[in-house]
Enzyme design. Sequence first.
Site, PDB file in Angstrom:
ATOM      1  CB  SER A  83       9.559  -4.563 -10.440  1.00 46.11           C
ATOM      2  OG  SER A  83       9.818  -3.601 -11.448  1.00 46.11           O
TER       3      SER A  83
ATOM      4  CE1 TYR B 170       6.429  -7.234 -14.168  1.00 45.15           C
ATOM      5  CE2 TYR B 170       7.138  -4.953 -13.930  1.00 45.15           C
ATOM      6  CZ  TYR B 170       7.415  -6.311 -13.881  1.00 45.15           C
ATOM      7  OH  TYR B 170       8.680  -6.737 -13.549  1.00 45.15           O
TER       8      TYR B 170
END
Length: 279
Positions: free
Chosen positions: A142, A155
Amino acid sequence: MTERRLEGLVALITGAGSGIGAAVARRLVADGAAVVLADVAQEAVTAVAASLGARALAVTADASSEPDMQHAVAQAVERFGALHIGVNAAGFGISAEVLDMDLEHWNDVMRVTLGGVFVSCKTQARQMVRQGGGGVVINIASTNALQPAEGLGAYCAAKAGVAMFTRVAALELAQHGVRVVGVGPGLTQTPATRRFLESPAASEAYLANIPAGRPARAEEIASMVAYLASPEAAYITADTFYVDGGLLTRNYPTLAERRLTGYEGADFLKTLERERAAR
Protein backbone atom coordinates in the site's frame (compact mmCIF):
# COMPACT_ATOMS: atom_id res chain seq x y z
CA MET A 1 -1.68 -5.50 -23.46
CA THR A 2 0.09 -8.58 -24.75
CA GLU A 3 -2.65 -11.15 -25.40
CA ARG A 4 -2.43 -14.47 -23.54
CA ARG A 5 1.01 -13.71 -22.16
CA LEU A 6 0.33 -15.95 -19.14
CA GLU A 7 -0.84 -18.94 -21.19
CA GLY A 8 -0.02 -22.22 -19.45
CA LEU A 9 0.74 -20.61 -16.07
CA VAL A 10 -1.10 -21.25 -12.81
CA ALA A 11 -1.74 -18.59 -10.17
CA LEU A 12 -2.95 -18.66 -6.56
CA ILE A 13 -4.53 -15.42 -5.34
CA THR A 14 -5.45 -14.66 -1.73
CA GLY A 15 -8.15 -12.14 -0.87
CA ALA A 16 -9.75 -13.03 -4.21
CA GLY A 17 -13.37 -12.80 -3.13
CA SER A 18 -13.67 -9.08 -3.91
CA GLY A 19 -11.81 -5.87 -4.68
CA ILE A 20 -8.24 -5.98 -5.91
CA GLY A 21 -7.89 -9.75 -5.47
CA ALA A 22 -10.96 -10.43 -7.63
CA ALA A 23 -9.79 -7.94 -10.26
CA VAL A 24 -6.40 -9.68 -10.37
CA ALA A 25 -8.10 -13.04 -10.87
CA ARG A 26 -10.14 -11.70 -13.78
CA ARG A 27 -7.09 -10.13 -15.41
CA LEU A 28 -4.87 -13.19 -15.07
CA VAL A 29 -7.53 -15.42 -16.59
CA ALA A 30 -7.93 -12.94 -19.46
CA ASP A 31 -4.16 -13.19 -19.99
CA GLY A 32 -4.35 -16.98 -20.23
CA ALA A 33 -3.59 -18.21 -16.70
CA ALA A 34 -5.48 -20.78 -14.67
CA VAL A 35 -6.26 -19.42 -11.21
CA VAL A 36 -7.06 -20.64 -7.72
CA LEU A 37 -8.97 -18.03 -5.75
CA ALA A 38 -8.57 -18.16 -1.97
CA ASP A 39 -10.63 -16.16 0.53
CA VAL A 40 -12.30 -16.57 3.93
CA ALA A 41 -15.59 -15.40 2.36
CA GLN A 42 -16.78 -18.67 0.84
CA GLU A 43 -19.84 -17.41 -1.03
CA ALA A 44 -18.05 -14.40 -2.49
CA VAL A 45 -15.00 -16.28 -3.70
CA THR A 46 -17.12 -19.10 -5.13
CA ALA A 47 -19.17 -16.57 -7.10
CA VAL A 48 -16.08 -14.88 -8.54
CA ALA A 49 -14.58 -18.23 -9.56
CA ALA A 50 -17.84 -19.35 -11.15
CA SER A 51 -17.88 -16.21 -13.28
CA LEU A 52 -14.43 -17.09 -14.67
CA GLY A 53 -15.21 -20.57 -15.96
CA ALA A 54 -13.29 -23.82 -15.98
CA ARG A 55 -9.85 -22.26 -15.50
CA ALA A 56 -10.78 -20.93 -12.06
CA LEU A 57 -11.14 -22.80 -8.76
CA ALA A 58 -12.41 -21.36 -5.47
CA VAL A 59 -10.88 -22.42 -2.14
CA THR A 60 -12.05 -21.21 1.26
CA ALA A 61 -8.84 -20.31 3.07
CA ASP A 62 -7.44 -17.95 5.68
CA ALA A 63 -4.20 -16.51 4.28
CA SER A 64 -2.64 -16.48 7.76
CA SER A 65 -3.29 -20.21 8.35
CA GLU A 66 -0.52 -22.55 7.25
CA PRO A 67 -2.86 -25.57 6.93
CA ASP A 68 -5.30 -23.50 4.86
CA MET A 69 -2.62 -22.22 2.52
CA GLN A 70 -0.98 -25.62 2.20
CA HIS A 71 -4.39 -26.96 1.17
CA ALA A 72 -4.85 -24.12 -1.33
CA VAL A 73 -1.46 -24.82 -2.91
CA ALA A 74 -2.23 -28.54 -3.03
CA GLN A 75 -5.53 -27.78 -4.76
CA ALA A 76 -3.73 -25.69 -7.37
CA VAL A 77 -1.33 -28.53 -8.12
CA GLU A 78 -4.03 -31.20 -8.12
CA ARG A 79 -6.36 -29.25 -10.42
CA PHE A 80 -3.90 -27.51 -12.74
CA GLY A 81 -0.61 -29.39 -12.33
CA ALA A 82 1.73 -26.75 -10.92
CA LEU A 83 1.99 -23.29 -9.36
CA HIS A 84 3.88 -20.47 -11.08
CA ILE A 85 2.37 -17.24 -9.67
CA GLY A 86 1.34 -16.24 -6.15
CA VAL A 87 -0.57 -13.01 -5.53
CA ASN A 88 -1.16 -12.09 -1.89
CA ALA A 89 -3.93 -9.52 -1.58
CA ALA A 90 -5.60 -10.56 1.68
CA GLY A 91 -5.49 -7.89 4.37
CA PHE A 92 -7.47 -5.30 6.29
CA GLY A 93 -7.06 -2.39 8.68
CA ILE A 94 -8.73 -1.03 11.80
CA SER A 95 -8.97 2.68 12.47
CA ALA A 96 -7.90 3.68 15.98
CA GLU A 97 -5.39 6.13 17.34
CA VAL A 98 -2.44 4.74 19.27
CA LEU A 99 -3.82 5.69 22.68
CA ASP A 100 -7.11 3.94 21.96
CA MET A 101 -6.08 0.87 19.96
CA ASP A 102 -6.60 -2.48 21.64
CA LEU A 103 -3.74 -4.96 21.50
CA GLU A 104 -6.23 -7.52 20.16
CA HIS A 105 -7.01 -5.27 17.19
CA TRP A 106 -3.31 -4.61 16.55
CA ASN A 107 -2.60 -8.35 16.58
CA ASP A 108 -5.52 -9.09 14.25
CA VAL A 109 -4.23 -6.65 11.64
CA MET A 110 -0.69 -7.98 11.93
CA ARG A 111 -1.83 -11.61 11.75
CA VAL A 112 -3.67 -11.19 8.46
CA THR A 113 -2.17 -8.18 6.70
CA LEU A 114 1.49 -9.02 7.41
CA GLY A 115 1.40 -12.59 8.71
CA GLY A 116 -0.87 -13.68 5.88
CA VAL A 117 1.66 -12.44 3.33
CA PHE A 118 4.44 -14.36 5.09
CA VAL A 119 2.47 -17.61 5.30
CA SER A 120 1.16 -17.36 1.74
CA CYS A 121 4.53 -16.43 0.26
CA LYS A 122 6.25 -19.28 2.09
CA THR A 123 3.79 -21.95 1.00
CA GLN A 124 3.66 -20.69 -2.59
CA ALA A 125 7.44 -20.45 -2.88
CA ARG A 126 7.98 -23.92 -1.40
CA GLN A 127 5.87 -25.40 -4.19
CA MET A 128 7.74 -23.39 -6.83
CA VAL A 129 11.08 -24.62 -5.48
CA ARG A 130 9.86 -28.24 -5.32
CA GLN A 131 8.65 -28.28 -8.90
CA GLY A 132 11.61 -26.31 -10.29
CA GLY A 133 11.53 -23.73 -13.02
CA GLY A 134 11.14 -20.69 -10.82
CA GLY A 135 8.09 -18.50 -10.36
CA VAL A 136 6.95 -15.17 -8.97
CA VAL A 137 5.23 -14.06 -5.78
CA ILE A 138 3.52 -10.67 -5.82
CA ASN A 139 2.64 -9.13 -2.46
CA ILE A 140 0.06 -6.35 -2.26
CA ALA A 141 1.40 -3.56 -0.06
CA SER A 142 0.00 0.00 0.00
CA THR A 143 1.10 3.60 -0.26
CA ASN A 144 0.73 3.44 3.53
CA ALA A 145 3.92 1.37 3.55
CA LEU A 146 5.63 4.75 3.02
CA GLN A 147 3.00 7.30 3.99
CA PRO A 148 1.96 7.52 7.66
CA ALA A 149 -1.71 8.06 8.43
CA GLU A 150 -3.11 9.06 11.82
CA GLY A 151 -5.47 6.41 13.09
CA LEU A 152 -3.99 3.68 10.92
CA GLY A 153 -0.90 2.74 12.92
CA ALA A 154 -1.38 -1.02 12.68
CA TYR A 155 -2.22 -0.96 8.98
CA CYS A 156 0.71 1.31 8.10
CA ALA A 157 3.12 -0.81 10.13
CA ALA A 158 1.82 -4.03 8.56
CA LYS A 159 2.09 -2.70 5.00
CA ALA A 160 5.59 -1.35 5.66
CA GLY A 161 6.41 -4.84 6.86
CA VAL A 162 5.03 -6.30 3.63
CA ALA A 163 7.34 -4.10 1.57
CA MET A 164 10.42 -5.05 3.61
CA PHE A 165 9.48 -8.73 3.79
CA THR A 166 9.20 -8.66 0.00
CA ARG A 167 12.79 -7.46 -0.28
CA VAL A 168 14.12 -10.09 2.14
CA ALA A 169 12.19 -12.93 0.49
CA ALA A 170 13.46 -11.80 -2.93
CA LEU A 171 17.04 -12.02 -1.68
CA GLU A 172 16.58 -15.50 -0.29
CA LEU A 173 14.58 -16.95 -3.18
CA ALA A 174 16.60 -15.56 -6.08
CA GLN A 175 18.86 -18.63 -6.01
CA HIS A 176 15.79 -20.74 -6.81
CA GLY A 177 14.66 -18.57 -9.69
CA VAL A 178 11.68 -17.26 -7.71
CA ARG A 179 11.06 -13.53 -7.99
CA VAL A 180 9.28 -11.66 -5.17
CA VAL A 181 7.86 -8.22 -5.91
CA GLY A 182 5.33 -5.84 -4.39
CA VAL A 183 2.52 -3.64 -5.64
CA GLY A 184 1.46 -0.68 -3.52
CA PRO A 185 -1.98 0.64 -4.45
CA GLY A 186 -3.12 4.10 -3.53
CA LEU A 187 -6.78 4.80 -2.79
CA THR A 188 -8.69 2.30 -4.94
CA GLN A 189 -12.36 1.81 -5.75
CA THR A 190 -13.39 -1.48 -4.13
CA PRO A 191 -16.42 -2.71 -2.17
CA ALA A 192 -14.45 -1.91 0.99
CA THR A 193 -14.00 1.74 0.03
CA ARG A 194 -17.35 2.37 -1.68
CA ARG A 195 -19.10 3.76 1.40
CA PHE A 196 -16.07 5.86 2.22
CA LEU A 197 -15.84 7.34 -1.28
CA GLU A 198 -19.56 8.09 -1.27
CA SER A 199 -19.05 10.41 1.71
CA PRO A 200 -18.51 13.92 0.25
CA ALA A 201 -16.37 15.03 3.20
CA ALA A 202 -14.11 11.99 3.19
CA SER A 203 -13.87 11.96 -0.59
CA GLU A 204 -12.93 15.65 -0.69
CA ALA A 205 -10.24 15.23 1.96
CA TYR A 206 -8.54 12.42 0.08
CA LEU A 207 -9.07 13.27 -3.58
CA ALA A 208 -7.64 16.76 -3.08
CA ASN A 209 -4.34 15.02 -2.33
CA ILE A 210 -4.27 12.81 -5.43
CA PRO A 211 -2.76 14.63 -8.45
CA ALA A 212 -4.68 12.35 -10.82
CA GLY A 213 -7.88 13.66 -9.22
CA ARG A 214 -9.54 10.29 -8.72
CA PRO A 215 -9.07 6.93 -7.01
CA ALA A 216 -7.66 3.98 -8.91
CA ARG A 217 -9.86 1.32 -10.42
CA ALA A 218 -9.11 -2.18 -9.16
CA GLU A 219 -8.45 -3.17 -12.77
CA GLU A 220 -5.58 -0.67 -12.93
CA ILE A 221 -3.89 -2.35 -9.96
CA ALA A 222 -4.48 -5.72 -11.63
CA SER A 223 -2.71 -4.48 -14.77
CA MET A 224 0.48 -3.90 -12.80
CA VAL A 225 0.17 -7.32 -11.19
CA ALA A 226 -0.30 -8.97 -14.59
CA TYR A 227 2.79 -7.26 -15.97
CA LEU A 228 4.93 -8.27 -12.98
CA ALA A 229 3.68 -11.85 -13.28
CA SER A 230 4.61 -12.05 -16.94
CA PRO A 231 7.88 -13.05 -18.64
CA GLU A 232 8.24 -9.38 -19.64
CA ALA A 233 9.17 -8.64 -16.01
CA ALA A 234 11.71 -11.46 -15.71
CA TYR A 235 14.48 -9.15 -14.46
CA ILE A 236 12.35 -7.46 -11.78
CA THR A 237 12.51 -8.61 -8.18
CA ALA A 238 12.60 -7.17 -4.63
CA ASP A 239 11.00 -3.81 -5.46
CA THR A 240 7.51 -2.54 -4.64
CA PHE A 241 5.78 -0.54 -7.37
CA TYR A 242 3.30 2.13 -6.29
CA VAL A 243 0.17 2.62 -8.41
CA ASP A 244 -1.25 5.74 -6.81
CA GLY A 245 -2.04 8.53 -9.28
CA GLY A 246 0.78 10.55 -7.74
CA LEU A 247 -0.54 10.29 -4.17
CA LEU A 248 2.92 9.85 -2.68
CA THR A 249 3.91 13.32 -3.91
CA ARG A 250 1.37 14.87 -1.53
CA ASN A 251 0.64 14.78 2.17
CA TYR A 252 -1.85 12.31 3.61
CA PRO A 253 -4.86 14.18 5.05
CA THR A 254 -4.58 14.68 8.80
CA LEU A 255 -7.36 13.76 11.19
CA ALA A 256 -7.85 17.48 11.86
CA GLU A 257 -8.32 18.17 8.14
CA ARG A 258 -10.78 15.34 7.77
CA ARG A 259 -12.80 16.48 10.79
CA LEU A 260 -12.94 20.09 9.58
CA THR A 261 -14.65 18.88 6.41
CA GLY A 262 -17.22 16.95 8.41
CA TYR A 263 -15.26 13.75 8.74
CA GLU A 264 -16.48 11.73 11.70
CA GLY A 265 -13.55 10.46 13.73
CA ALA A 266 -13.23 6.72 13.13
CA ASP A 267 -13.18 5.99 9.42
CA PHE A 268 -14.79 3.30 7.28
CA LEU A 269 -12.30 0.64 8.33
CA LYS A 270 -13.65 0.44 11.87
CA THR A 271 -17.20 0.02 10.58
CA LEU A 272 -16.08 -2.65 8.14
CA GLU A 273 -14.30 -4.54 10.90
CA ARG A 274 -17.45 -4.55 13.05
CA GLU A 275 -19.42 -5.91 10.12
CA ARG A 276 -16.76 -8.51 9.45
CA ALA A 277 -16.81 -9.68 13.08
CA ALA A 278 -20.60 -9.98 12.99
CA ARG A 279 -20.57 -12.33 9.99
